[in-house]
Write a protein that holds these residues in place. Structure first.
Motif, PDB file in Angstrom:
ATOM      1  N   THR A 318       0.831  -1.203   0.000  1.00 46.52           N
ATOM      2  CA  THR A 318       0.000   0.000   0.000  1.00 46.52           C
ATOM      3  C   THR A 318       0.866   1.254   0.000  1.00 46.52           C
ATOM      4  N   ALA A 319       0.516   2.199  -0.852  1.00 49.72           N
ATOM      5  CA  ALA A 319       1.222   3.482  -0.914  1.00 49.72           C
ATOM      6  C   ALA A 319       0.413   4.555  -0.194  1.00 49.72           C
ATOM      7  N   ARG A 320       1.127   5.523   0.349  1.00 47.61           N
ATOM      8  CA  ARG A 320       0.494   6.634   1.057  1.00 47.61           C
ATOM      9  C   ARG A 320       1.028   7.941   0.495  1.00 47.61           C
ATOM     10  N   LYS A 321       0.142   8.821   0.073  1.00 45.73           N
ATOM     11  CA  LYS A 321       0.550  10.113  -0.494  1.00 45.73           C
ATOM     12  C   LYS A 321       0.487  11.198   0.574  1.00 45.73           C
ATOM     13  N   ILE A 322       1.499  12.053   0.614  1.00 46.11           N
ATOM     14  CA  ILE A 322       1.576  13.123   1.607  1.00 46.11           C
ATOM     15  C   ILE A 322       1.830  14.436   0.886  1.00 46.11           C
ATOM     16  N   LYS A 323       0.999  15.437   1.173  1.00 42.62           N
ATOM     17  CA  LYS A 323       1.247  16.789   0.659  1.00 42.62           C
ATOM     18  C   LYS A 323       2.169  17.496   1.642  1.00 42.62           C
ATOM     19  N   ILE A 324       3.205  18.136   1.150  1.00 42.57           N
ATOM     20  CA  ILE A 324       4.128  18.826   2.035  1.00 42.57           C
ATOM     21  C   ILE A 324       4.162  20.319   1.692  1.00 42.57           C
ATOM     22  N   ASP A 325       4.075  21.131   2.729  1.00 41.18           N
ATOM     23  CA  ASP A 325       4.111  22.582   2.577  1.00 41.18           C
ATOM     24  C   ASP A 325       5.477  23.071   3.049  1.00 41.18           C
ATOM     25  N   LEU A 326       6.339  23.381   2.114  1.00 42.70           N
ATOM     26  CA  LEU A 326       7.684  23.797   2.455  1.00 42.70           C
ATOM     27  C   LEU A 326       7.711  25.286   2.791  1.00 42.70           C
ATOM     28  N   GLY A 327       8.261  25.602   3.950  1.00 42.50           N
ATOM     29  CA  GLY A 327       8.332  26.989   4.362  1.00 42.50           C
ATOM     30  C   GLY A 327       8.463  27.104   5.862  1.00 42.50           C
ATOM     31  N   TYR A 328       8.298  28.323   6.379  1.00 43.35           N
ATOM     32  CA  TYR A 328       8.512  28.550   7.805  1.00 43.35           C
ATOM     33  C   TYR A 328       7.617  29.695   8.285  1.00 43.35           C
ATOM     34  N   ARG A 329       7.302  29.672   9.577  1.00 46.87           N
ATOM     35  CA  ARG A 329       6.545  30.748  10.199  1.00 46.87           C
ATOM     36  C   ARG A 329       7.417  32.007  10.249  1.00 46.87           C
ATOM     37  N   ASN A 330       6.780  33.155  10.118  1.00 45.65           N
ATOM     38  CA  ASN A 330       7.527  34.414  10.136  1.00 45.65           C
ATOM     39  C   ASN A 330       8.164  34.684  11.495  1.00 45.65           C
ATOM     40  N   LYS A 331       7.606  34.098  12.517  1.00 40.92           N
ATOM     41  CA  LYS A 331       8.207  34.059  13.850  1.00 40.92           C
ATOM     42  C   LYS A 331       7.964  32.653  14.392  1.00 40.92           C
ATOM     43  N   PHE A 332       8.916  32.155  15.149  1.00 41.26           N
ATOM     44  CA  PHE A 332       8.741  30.834  15.750  1.00 41.26           C
ATOM     45  C   PHE A 332       8.268  30.941  17.199  1.00 41.26           C
ATOM     46  N   TRP A 333       8.557  32.059  17.807  1.00 39.55           N
ATOM     47  CA  TRP A 333       8.163  32.332  19.198  1.00 39.55           C
ATOM     48  C   TRP A 333       7.441  33.666  19.191  1.00 39.55           C
ATOM     49  N   HIS A 334       6.210  33.699  19.704  1.00 42.35           N
ATOM     50  CA  HIS A 334       5.437  34.937  19.783  1.00 42.35           C
ATOM     51  C   HIS A 334       4.703  34.972  21.106  1.00 42.35           C
ATOM     52  N   LYS A 335       4.978  36.000  21.879  1.00 46.96           N
ATOM     53  CA  LYS A 335       4.392  36.162  23.218  1.00 46.96           C
ATOM     54  C   LYS A 335       4.695  34.937  24.078  1.00 46.96           C
TER      55      LYS A 335
END
Length: 515
Positions: A318-335
């Motif tokens: 069985t194969a499994r397909k995964i959509k990947i969103d490449l990128g990053y949050r504009n900040k990783f820590w907020h408040k």
């Protein structure tokens, strides 16, 4: 205690990101002792973790040892194996017989005496690949040998190593250890809402079965959804789809034909017309997946390519397909919230950076989290600066593999378009056309990929400076002696080290010596 104090950390989301972060923080704060900072983790009972076969960096050895998990128990529980680097097949050009290795370390520290310029001058021999000239490990992995012996202490290595593991089983191991040994409070529930305070920070999260969960500091491990940092706090996302062009993966779990089948001692990464295939060997199966660009191949053809790579046995799997969103949050820590794992950023898994960056993030949170909420702004600034640097460097390093390739299909040619290449990478590559890679290129304390990594990839791909000045790098005798020593050590290790599966079978039966 003042209401300004940080007494409770709430992690939303499990998986490797959530449970590794929980374990690291609970260990750092000694959370099992009443009165210390408490760590709570909320995990949905409705979202299963499916392991595709993942890789770590060597740093994981120190992390597991610090958490108090025995290496033999980890190996057996997670179907884990030893990883000594990555073998890149067909990346240089369209001739699939070409290959090179990105290994973890060299025998001699290049920051003390850099052998690369002497290799470039031919001192090691005109036909000796760079990896073979400076390390024993390419020879070891070709023979399927392990990096240590049964008599070696746990987490120590005769050669440097990381792991391949089943991510689902790894999460379960961390979960059990976090709850029963480290004092993490586990809450099985779905988060239905995130409630904010008047100052815009997170006050609590609403769940479907445990009402509101209060906390002073929140960690978002909700994956691509980024429920806390992205949705509730509104921190935007920067896509890198115009730099790294892959956007999907199709994966298949492949059982071994025989229970004593050899286990790859490194990750195999094989170039394809529209991406690349990873092949990771666990004790019980292989994790195989095709990372590809849907703009350059259809999903159906991508799956067919993967099945062809696997062979006849793939037709019943069985194969499994995964959509990947490449990128990053504009900040990783907020408040009072920080994102770790996929909720913070994601790049394709070419260099197994995902778990390492989870380790790094949780370590920095543990080290930098202040005692009071008033001081959060200072930790936030340092964390964001650090991880923006780490992620940008990771993107550059992965992109470099594509830029250096001479493959001719549209996917690979599009990856070489100037508009897709970060300026920082262009500058580095231009510099390395004029001189060899130097320790001065890596002065930042948070470099994710050290000097050696760039050397393995650049010189493995055939990218060399235009000229190595004859009047420089004149310590020829010392270089010759070190190259000869590498070959001598390689010959000794080939005779001395066991085959990977044989060692893992022994470890399952006897375990390693404890530290």
């Amino acid at each position: 205690m003042s209401s300004d104090e940080i007494n409770t950390i709430v992690i939303v989301g499990g998986g490797t990101a959530g449970w590794l972060t929980a374990a690291n923080l609970a260990k750092s704060f000694n959370s099992k002792v009443p009165g210390n900072i408490k760590v709570k983790l909320i995990e949905s009972p409705d979202i299963p973790t499916i392991g595709v076969g993942e890789g770590t960096w060597p740093t994981m050895r120190a992390t597991l040892a610090r958490l108090g998990i025995k290496e033999s128990h980890f190996l057996a529980t997670c179907n884990a194996t030893f990883k000594q680097g990555t073998k890149f097949i067909g990346w240089q050009n369209d001739q699939h017989h070409n290959q090179y290795y990105h290994l973890f370390t060299s025998i001699f520290d290049p920051t003390q005496f850099n052998l690369a310029p002497y290799w470039l001058k031919g001192v090691a021999g005109q036909s000796v690949p760079y990896a073979s000239a400076v390390s024993a490990q390419s020879a070891l992995v070709e023979l399927g040998l392990a990096p240590k012996k049964i008599t070696t202490k746990e987490y120590e290595g005769i050669q440097n190593y990381a792991y391949h593991l089943d991510a689902g089983k790894f999460s379960e191991l961390l979960k059990e250890h976090s709850i029963h040994s480290l004092g993490v409070e586990f809450i099985s529930a779905n988060v239905t809402d995130v409630n904010l305070s008047s100052d815009g920070s997170i006050a609590n999260v609403q769940t479907d079965t445990h009402n509101k969960i209060e906390g002073d500091f929140f960690i978002d491990c909700t994956g691509f959804k980024s429920l806390l940092l992205g949705e509730a706090l509104g921190v935007g996302f920067t896509s890198i789809k115009d730099t790294l062009l892959t956007d999907h993966a199709v994966t298949i779990q492949v059982p071994y034909e025989h229970e004593d089948s050899p286990i790859n001692a490194c990750t195999h990464s094989t170039a394809q017309d529209a991406g690349w295939i990873w092949d990771i060997g666990l004790t019980n199966r292989r994790g195989v997946g095709y990372v590809y660009s849907s703009q350059h191949v259809s999903h159906e053809d991508a799956e067919a390519t993967l099945r062809q790579y696997i062979g006849d046995s793939a037709q019943r799997l069985t194969a499994r397909k995964i959509k990947i969103d490449l990128g990053y949050r504009n900040k990783f820590w907020h408040k009072n919230c920080v994102a770790v794992g996929l909720s913070a950023a994601f790049v394709e898994p070419l260099e197994a950076s995902a778990i390492f960056l989870i380790e790094a993030a949780s370590n920095m949170i543990a080290d930098q989290l202040p005692s009071s909420r008033q001081a959060l702004q200072f930790a936030e600034r340092k964390f964001n600066e650090s991880f923006m640097f780490r992620w940008s460097k990771t993107i550059d390093f992965i992109k470099m593999h594509y830029v250096l390739s001479d493959r001719k299909s549209p996917f690979w040619q599009d990856n070489k378009l100037s508009s897709t290449i970060p300026a920082s990478l262009k500058n580095a590559l231009a510099s390395w056309q004029e001189q060899s890679v130097s320790a001065y290129d890596f002065a930042h304390v948070y470099e994710p990929f050290p000097m050696e990594s760039y050397q393995y990839v650049l010189y493995g791909m055939g990218n060399k400076p235009k000229n190595i000045a004859a009047n420089r790098y004149t310590d020829i005798d010392k270089a010759k002696a070190q190259f000869a020593q590498v070959q001598k050590i390689t010959e000794h290790l080939i005779k001395d080290l066991p085959e990977q599966r044989a060692l893992l079978n022994k470890v399952a039966q006897y375990g390693f010596n404890t530290i």
